[in-house]
Each structure stands twice: as structure tokens, then as C-alpha cells.
Design an enzyme around this catalytic site. Structure first.
Site, mmCIF file in Angstrom:
data_model
loop_
_atom_site.group_PDB
_atom_site.id
_atom_site.type_symbol
_atom_site.label_atom_id
_atom_site.label_comp_id
_atom_site.label_asym_id
_atom_site.label_seq_id
_atom_site.Cartn_x
_atom_site.Cartn_y
_atom_site.Cartn_z
ATOM 1 N N TYR A 59 -1.766 -0.603 11.021
ATOM 2 C CA TYR A 59 -1.585 -1.235 9.266
ATOM 3 C C TYR A 59 -0.154 -0.940 8.868
ATOM 4 C CZ TYR A 59 -3.112 -1.697 4.906
ATOM 5 O OH TYR A 59 -3.130 -1.970 3.729
ATOM 6 N N THR A 96 0.913 -1.428 -0.026
ATOM 7 C CA THR A 96 0.232 -0.145 -0.141
ATOM 8 C C THR A 96 0.864 1.263 -0.087
ATOM 9 O OG1 THR A 96 -1.116 1.254 1.999
ATOM 10 C CG2 THR A 96 -0.224 -0.337 2.345
ATOM 11 N N ASP A 97 0.219 2.256 -0.344
ATOM 12 C CA ASP A 97 0.740 3.308 -0.112
ATOM 13 C C ASP A 97 1.352 4.240 1.074
ATOM 14 O OD1 ASP A 97 -1.469 4.724 -0.140
ATOM 15 O OD2 ASP A 97 -1.584 5.720 -1.441
ATOM 16 N N GLU A 98 0.623 3.666 2.024
ATOM 17 C CA GLU A 98 0.699 4.199 3.144
ATOM 18 C C GLU A 98 1.463 3.636 4.035
ATOM 19 O OE1 GLU A 98 -2.950 3.617 5.598
ATOM 20 O OE2 GLU A 98 -4.740 3.028 3.183
ATOM 21 N N LYS A 107 2.826 -3.274 7.222
ATOM 22 C CA LYS A 107 2.314 -3.585 5.681
ATOM 23 C C LYS A 107 4.026 -2.733 5.455
ATOM 24 C CE LYS A 107 0.432 -4.056 3.196
ATOM 25 N NZ LYS A 107 0.073 -6.033 2.745
#
Ligand code: NAD
Ligand code: TYD
Length: 351
Positions: free
Chosen positions: A157, A131-133, A161
Site C-alpha cells: 500500500y 499518506t504519512d505511510e 502511494k
């Protein structure tokens, strides 16, 4: 025949990836490995379950012995890894579930692939979907996340990741495992679990319930239609460079409040309500802890090197999404009532 294990195939994005691969590559054997947590729903794949090149295996990626057994049985040439705990709000209340699945689970898959392939890496690939997060939060305007942006995750989260991304690269650098990683922005589309912003809002509008908007609704997300993500995954799996990372994004930034207002207008038109009716349901609620202000992806590398482009304009994609939810109210209802997993067993048995 090539065998590919797709993890998390019963979830939102995974089900679109499984459908694409099963239909597009009849010569591949697609093994959907999923634990069927609350987020997994085999009904998402009802149109492909009977295809001869599709197999479902119920397995938990946190169980190394089970994963080893599945890898020994199916002997995959490729792994496309999407299984994860994916909801930021849940990670705030239960971070350990995210560490177990996203970090330990990913390491179990890496180790199982390494053990199976034994250094014989010709034609093998481990593709990790991220994810970009992991890049943290951007200021309001201007900059974008590139593949060079330093990791700075804020939520449990995104930290889990980020950790899994590091392990994937560590297995590449240390053992030569052939890997590729992609980091994608927020997805939307059909089969999206109705705890996430867009499907939650669609469902609440439909039932005239308040639409909870965190803080002032000023946070910005870069939305990508889920089938465009699935297409990118196909291209990266087949053409991405060994060891490389690709950012995937829609170049489509919206503040949450503007997005919800647009959704309200679309829903008013579809439901035959006077314009402005649904917007009255917007309710500002307490902000999410550590809420990242803005995500925005620069996907130039993927576009230039591998020729991928997003296909849909946001308004068009959002309308298609609303149409799907209105036509599949029973799917939503089974999830919100909690009946969905039992329903699948009863309705479709062991298919
Ligand atoms: P999802 O929550 O809808 O689905 C996750 C799937 O993984 C479910 O089918 C669930 O049963 C399965 N799963 C969870 N824990 C498991 C375990 N321990 N063992 C086996 N299976 C397990 O998630 P999603 O939104 O489809 O996201 C898929 C992947 O894409 C995730 O890795 C996520 O981090 C990443 N991603 C998501 C988005 C997004 O906007 N949704 C954006 C970028 C990246
Ligand atoms: P979400 O769909 O949970 O995705 P992510 O947190 O991975 O970006 O949330 C999208 C945005 O919407 C995020 O800024 C949080 C916000 N949000 C709300 O305002 N209200 C809600 O009820 C939810 C679930 C999210």
C-alpha cells in the site's frame, strides 16, 4: 463557476470532502468520480445527492479512455484525488490491485489533466491526497515525519502511494502541471469502512465479539478526526503553494492497545455495561507482516503557513464517532452483510 472533480468521493474521507465542498461552495460544480469498489458507498452522501452543484460519475481511474471522456465532458479546473485502494492488509494479499489503482490510476488522471489543460494552467490545480505511510516507520519516541523526511515505504500500500506521489511531482517538474500534495496521518470518524481498526473494534464490541489486536498492540498511530482532514484539504486546495507538499497530522499518538482500552471504556459507558466488560474482548492475534512501529506527523508547516489547526481532542472525537456508529447500526449492518450497494440502488435509484 468552477468545476472540481473529486475522485474517491464515495469512500470514507472522500465523502467528507465532497460534503464540505458541495455545502460550502454553492458556486462550484463538484463532480464525484468513483468506481464504487467494495469501499465506495453512495449512501455516505445521501444528504448532498440532490444538491444542484453535485454530480456523481461512475468511472474507474484505471480506465484511461473513460477518464479522458469524463475530463472532456466536465472540463475540470481542479482535481482533488482521493480514489485509492487504502487497506494495508488487503495490499499484502493482493499488491497488484494497489499498483493498478494507486499507481496507474493516478498516472491516468495526471495525463488526462495534462491533455485537457494543454499547458494553459491559469486557475488550474491537481491536488493529490497521500499518506504519512510513505515515510516508513519511526522509532518509538522522539522524531517526527516532516516534509523533508526521505520516503521509505514498507507495505505494498505505502509503496504504491509513494510511487503515485513521485509521479505527481514528476508531472509538475517535467510538464509544469500545477500540483499540490498532502500526506496525512490515520483518520477516524463517521462513515469509516468497518475493516479498519476503529470501526471494526466499535462493531465487535457492540456485538460482544473478540477485538483483534495485532502483535502486542504496541504500534503507534497519530489519529486525526476526518473533518479536520477535510478542512485541511479545503485550505491546501485553495491556498497551498504550487508544487508544494504539506504534512497533516493530529499531534495525537496512541499505541493501538491504549486506544482500544479507551474505546472499550467509552463503549461500556454508552452501552450501560459495567466498566471492564468490553476490555475482556481484547484478543492478541498474529502480527501484520512488515507492521510499521510508529507514525507521527509534524504539521508545523501547514499550521504556520496556512493557519490550519486540528479542532478536536481525541476523546471528544472518539465519543462523537462511537455515537455515530451506534446511531447508524443499519449502515454498518448493510456493509457487513454485503447488501449496501444493492440497497442504495433499490432505495435511491439513480439519485
Ligand atoms: P476508502 O478506501 O474509504 O475509499 C476509497 C474510495 O476510492 C472508494 O469510494 C472507492 O470506491 C474509490 N476507488 C477505489 N478504487 C478506485 C478506482 N480504481 N477508480 C475510481 N474510484 C476508486 O479510502 P479512504 O480511507 O477514504 O482514503 C482516501 C484517500 O486518502 C486515499 O488516497 C488514501 O491513501 C488517503 N489517506 C487515507 C488515510 C486514512 O486514514 N484512511 C490517511 C491518509 C491518507
Ligand atoms: P488500520 O486501521 O488498518 O490503519 P493503518 O494500517 O493504515 O495504520 O490499522 C491501524 C493500526 O491498528 C495498525 O497498527 C494495525 C492495527 N490493527 C489491529 O491491531 N487490528 C486490526 O484488526 C486492524 C484492522 C488493525
Amino acid at each position: 463557476m468552477k468545476t472540481i472533480i473529486i475522485t474517491g468521493g464515495a469512500g470514507f474521507i472522500g465523502s467528507h470532502v465532497v460534503r464540505l465542498f458541495v455545502q460550502k461552495y454553492p458556486d462550484y460544480h463538484i463532480v464525484n468520480l468513483d468506481a464504487l469498489t467494495y469501499a465506495g458507498n453512495l449512501e455516505n452522501l445521501i444528504d448532498v445527492v440532490d444538491k444542484p452543484n453535485y454530480t456523481f460519475v461512475k468511472a474507474d481511474i484505471t480506465d484511461f479512455a473513460k477518464i479522458t471522456e469524463v475530463f472532456d465532458t466536465y472540463r475540470p479546473d481542479g482535481v482533488i484525488h482521493l480514489a485509492a485502494e487504502s487497506h494495508v492488509d488487503r495490499s499484502i494479499t493482493d499488491p497488484f490491485a494497489f499498483i493498478r489503482t494507486n499507481v496507474m490510476g493516478t498516472c491516468n488522471l495526471l495525463q488526462a489533466a495534462k491533455n485537457l489543460w494543454q499547458g494553459n494552467y491559469e486557475g488550474k490545480r491537481f491536488y493529490h491526497i497521500s499518506t504519512d505511510e510513505v515515510y516508513g516507520a519511526l522509532e518509538k519516541d522522539g522524531t517526527f515525519f516532516t516534509e523533508q523526511t526521505k520516503y521509505a515505504p514498507h507495505s505494498p500500500y505505502s509503496a504504491s502511494k509513494a510511487s503515485s506521489d513521485h509521479f505527481v511531482r514528476a508531472f509538475h517538474d517535467t510538464y509544469g502541471l500545477p500540483v499540490v500534495v498532502s500526506n496525512c496521518s490515520n483518520n477516524y470518524g463517521s462513515h469509516h469502512f468497518p475493516e479498519k481498526l476503529i470501526p471494526l473494534a466499535i462493531n465487535n464490541i457492540k456485538h460482544n465479539r473478540p477485538i483483534p489486536v495485532y502483535g502486542k498492540g504496541e504500534n503507534v498511530r497519530d489519529w486525526l478526526y476526518v473533518d479536520d482532514h477535510a478542512r485541511a484539504i479545503d485550505i491546501i486546495f485553495h491556498k497551498g503553494k504550487n508544487g508544494d507538499t504539506y504534512n497533516i497530522g493530529g499531534n495525537n499518538e496512541w499505541t493501538n492497545i491504549d486506544l482500544i482500552r479507551l474505546l472499550c471504556r467509552i463503549m461500556d459507558a454508552k452501552l450501560g455495561r459495567p466498566e471492564g466488560t468490553s476490555a475482556k474482548l481484547i484478543t492478541f492475534v498474529t502480527d501484520r507482516a512488515g507492521h510499521d512501529l510508529r507514525y507521527a506527523i509534524d504539521s508545523t508547516k501547514l499550521q504556520r503557513e496556512l493557519g490550519w489547526h486540528p479542532s478536536l481532542q481525541f476523546e471528544e472525537g472518539l465519543e462523537k464517532t462511537v455515537d455515530w456508529y451506534l446511531a447508524n447500526e443499519a449502515w454498518v449492518e448493510r456493509i457487513t452483510s454485503g447488501a449496501y450497494q444493492e440497497y442504495y440502488e433499490k432505495q435511491y435509484g439513480n439519485r
